[in-house]
Design an enzyme around this catalytic site. Structure first.
Site, PDB file in Angstrom:
ATOM      1  N   LEU A 118      -2.700 -43.887  10.299  1.00  0.00           N
ATOM      2  CA  LEU A 118      -0.889 -43.671  11.231  1.00  0.00           C
ATOM      3  C   LEU A 118      -0.851 -42.569  10.121  1.00  0.00           C
ATOM      4  CD1 LEU A 118      -0.978 -47.192  12.602  1.00  0.00           C
ATOM      5  CD2 LEU A 118      -1.671 -44.824  13.972  1.00  0.00           C
TER       6      LEU A 118
ATOM      7  N   GLY B 175       1.605 -42.862   2.279  1.00  0.00           N
ATOM      8  CA  GLY B 175       3.161 -43.215   1.622  1.00  0.00           C
ATOM      9  C   GLY B 175       2.583 -43.170  -0.379  1.00  0.00           C
TER      10      GLY B 175
ATOM     11  N   PHE C 136       2.217 -46.342  -2.287  1.00  0.00           N
ATOM     12  CA  PHE C 136       1.680 -47.009  -2.226  1.00  0.00           C
ATOM     13  C   PHE C 136       0.430 -47.481  -1.725  1.00  0.00           C
ATOM     14  CE2 PHE C 136       5.367 -47.202  -4.869  1.00  0.00           C
ATOM     15  CZ  PHE C 136       4.629 -46.606  -6.288  1.00  0.00           C
ATOM     16  N   ALA C 137       0.895 -46.914  -0.210  1.00  0.00           N
ATOM     17  CA  ALA C 137       0.259 -47.199   1.401  1.00  0.00           C
ATOM     18  C   ALA C 137      -0.283 -47.154   2.239  1.00  0.00           C
ATOM     19  CB  ALA C 137       1.583 -48.590   1.600  1.00  0.00           C
TER      20      ALA C 137
ATOM     21  N   ASP D 103      16.779 -48.103   3.120  1.00  0.00           N
ATOM     22  CA  ASP D 103      17.016 -47.189   3.303  1.00  0.00           C
ATOM     23  C   ASP D 103      16.255 -46.509   4.818  1.00  0.00           C
ATOM     24  OD1 ASP D 103      14.988 -44.598   2.288  1.00  0.00           O
ATOM     25  OD2 ASP D 103      13.109 -46.038   3.095  1.00  0.00           O
TER      26      ASP D 103
ATOM     27  N   LYS E  41      16.013 -44.818   7.740  1.00  0.00           N
ATOM     28  CA  LYS E  41      15.989 -42.951   8.372  1.00  0.00           C
ATOM     29  C   LYS E  41      14.774 -43.555   9.226  1.00  0.00           C
ATOM     30  CE  LYS E  41      12.637 -43.051   4.317  1.00  0.00           C
ATOM     31  NZ  LYS E  41      12.107 -42.377   3.671  1.00  0.00           N
TER      32      LYS E  41
ATOM     33  N   ASN F   3      11.342 -44.489   9.116  1.00  0.00           N
ATOM     34  CA  ASN F   3      11.191 -45.660   9.748  1.00  0.00           C
ATOM     35  C   ASN F   3      11.563 -46.481  10.910  1.00  0.00           C
ATOM     36  OD1 ASN F   3      10.564 -46.005   7.033  1.00  0.00           O
ATOM     37  ND2 ASN F   3      12.517 -46.345   5.801  1.00  0.00           N
TER      38      ASN F   3
ATOM     39  N   ASP G 295       9.079 -51.106   7.909  1.00  0.00           N
ATOM     40  CA  ASP G 295       9.245 -50.585   6.042  1.00  0.00           C
ATOM     41  C   ASP G 295      10.280 -51.144   5.767  1.00  0.00           C
ATOM     42  OD1 ASP G 295       8.336 -49.726   3.892  1.00  0.00           O
ATOM     43  OD2 ASP G 295       7.830 -47.787   4.792  1.00  0.00           O
TER      44      ASP G 295
ATOM     45  N   THR H 102      17.219 -42.032   0.934  1.00  0.00           N
ATOM     46  CA  THR H 102      16.404 -41.140   1.052  1.00  0.00           C
ATOM     47  C   THR H 102      17.164 -40.123   1.092  1.00  0.00           C
ATOM     48  OG1 THR H 102      14.747 -42.086   2.635  1.00  0.00           O
ATOM     49  CG2 THR H 102      15.356 -39.392   2.724  1.00  0.00           C
TER      50      THR H 102
HETATM   51  N1  ADE Z   1       2.924 -46.296  11.406  1.00  0.00           N
HETATM   52  C1  ADE Z   1       3.608 -47.713  10.311  1.00  0.00           C
HETATM   53  N2  ADE Z   1       3.551 -48.576  11.208  1.00  0.00           N
HETATM   54  C2  ADE Z   1       3.040 -47.983  12.145  1.00  0.00           C
HETATM   55  C3  ADE Z   1       3.306 -49.201  13.062  1.00  0.00           C
HETATM   56  N3  ADE Z   1       3.610 -50.754  12.788  1.00  0.00           N
HETATM   57  N4  ADE Z   1       2.734 -48.967  14.088  1.00  0.00           N
HETATM   58  C4  ADE Z   1       2.646 -47.687  14.399  1.00  0.00           C
HETATM   59  N5  ADE Z   1       2.645 -46.515  13.363  1.00  0.00           N
HETATM   60  C5  ADE Z   1       2.892 -47.329  12.843  1.00  0.00           C
END
Ligand code: ADE
Length: 440
Positions: free
Chosen positions: A31, A34, A36-37, A147, A149, A152, A165, A187
């Protein structure tokens, strides 16, 4: 799905030698990504529920020095229960990765929609109202996002906003002696002037500034302060110079001027926003159950913990290595249940009695178990978490390993897990009545 994404999803799922992640989540498409993730879509194989799995590499995290941010993120998210905030269902971990099991926001990023076309003032107001409701809820609990934006901001199936986030969010205990935050984050285009000035800043005020930028972008379709040259953009932010397009109403212009006030002392507050006439139009205050935030300890002998503490127990964020031989503990496990500590102890006592195991209550949140002619000896400790959750920690004290496995895993533990799941799984849809860590 491209080959590489498929491979990554499968690798994440198969780390535990299982087709499904922890035998419970079928991991699907990527989906988002980033530093780190990575976030994947996944399906809970027991309930069919869609979730988002945020996978964080511990190696990258530890080398970046951001491990404490993740601990904080878990701690913060587990305390926030609001319809416009992405919910944290559970946290899982292996030796190399941490998995956040999150509410899935089916509508994806709000940002993707603005990229297609700007919104009407009415639709923008609806999203802004939901954003302010979530932000106000967090601020009242000493949590600042810092953060905010469009990236998020996600949408659910019904088109409701979900703030995600909290990796960079700050809690009150990070506030310096001057009462202000000092970490540079955010940002560039959404960053408040006082952050650029590198003075201390108030987390609530900078969130309000970012909400102002978001509102502008929603209705205009572009940023209020922008320039290809970063320094020129910063100068515009400092000066607070922005021009509203002709289609902005007078009331919208008025509230934007208050939101994008470069002076944090005179900038509008969340309480004032909620009283503004433009904001109030069609606003329905959300009603929701606050699931035990200011949680009070009841009863003696039960320790309070939050998810932060669970993670902190384990070295290097390794939840699966909780019972390494260096602690002198040969065997044991730790898991979460959605139950009160008193009920857990009660169920444990009943199960032990049934098996002829002697129970000795310890003053400090624990129960000693002894049976099978001295071949079974274990210590069970119960820690209370916010939101009617408990951590149950079990260690073999003495006796025989084989007998321990037989009595604990086959006889006592199933009574706890079965009873807890059946009494709690439908309360708010969370799925925490499963072990989150351990060596079993
Ligand atoms: N992308 C990042 N986090 C998400 C989430 N919780 N649900 C759907 N798309 C996402």
């Amino acid at each position: 799905m491209p080959e590489t994404e498929n491979a990554a999803a499968t690798a994440a799922a198969e780390e535990e030698n299982n087709t499904a992640l922890f035998g419970k989540y079928e991991v699907g498409r990527l989906l988002g990504c980033g530093a780190f993730a990575k976030v994947y879509h996944a399906r809970n194989t027991e309930t069919g529920q869609s979730v988002a799995v945020k996978v964080i590499s511990k190696k990258k995290l530890n080398s970046s020095g951001l491990a404490s941010n993740v601990k904080r993120e878990i701690s913060i998210m587990s305390r926030l229960h609001h319809p416009n905030i992405v919910k944290l269902h559970e946290v899982l971990a292996t030796k190399t990765k941490i998995y956040f099991i999150l509410e899935f926001a089916k509508g994806g990023e709000l940002f993707a929609r603005i990229a297609k076309s700007r919104f009407s003032e009415d639709l923008a107001r609806r999203y802004f109202q939901q954003l302010i409701s979530a932000v106000g809820y967090c601020h009242a609990r000493g949590v600042f996002h810092r953060d905010l934006k469009p990236e998020n901001l996600l949408l659910d199936e019904q088109g409701n906003l979900k703030v995600s986030d909290f990796g960079l969010s700050a809690v009150k205990d990070q506030i310096g002696v001057d009462g202000l935050l000092h970490t540079l984050c955010g940002t560039p285009a959404y960053v408040a002037p006082e952050i650029l000035a590198k003075k201390g800043y108030d987390g609530a005020k900078v969130d309000v500034w970012s909400c102002g930028i978001i509102l502008f972008v929603l209705v205009a379709g572009y940023l209020p302060f922008n320039d290809p040259n970063l320094m020129v953009m910063y100068k515009k932010i400092y000066k607070g110079e922005f021009r509203c397009p002709r289609w902005f109403s007078m009331e919208l212009r008025r509230i934007l001027t208050r939101l994008l006030d470069t002076n944090p002392d005179t900038r509008i507050t969340v309480d004032e926003i909620m009283k503004d006439t433009w904001f109030k139009k069609g606003y329905k205050e959300v009603k929701f159950g606050d699931l035990g935030l200011e949680w009070k300890s009841e009863g003696e002998g039960v320790k309070d913990l939050n998810a932060f503490d669970i993670i902190s127990f384990s070295t290097g964020l390794n939840l699966s290595g909780l019972f390494d031989s260096s602690c002198g503990v040969e065997e044991g496990e730790r898991f979460l249940l959605r139950e009160s500590p008193e009920k857990v102890v009660e169920m444990l006592v009943a199960a032990a009695e049934k098996e002829g195991v002697v129970v000795r209550m310890r003053k400090e949140c624990g129960v000693e178990l002894e049976g099978c002619g001295g071949n079974f000896a274990a210590l069970v400790e119960v820690y209370r978490l916010p939101g009617e959750l408990v951590v149950v920690e079990v260690r073999r004290r003495d006796g025989d390993g084989g007998v321990f496995r037989d009595v604990w895993r086959n006889k006592l533990r199933p009574c706890l897990c079965a009873a807890s799941s059946s009494t709690t799984s439908d309360r708010d849809g969370t799925t925490l009545a499963q072990p989150v860590a351990g060596d079993s």
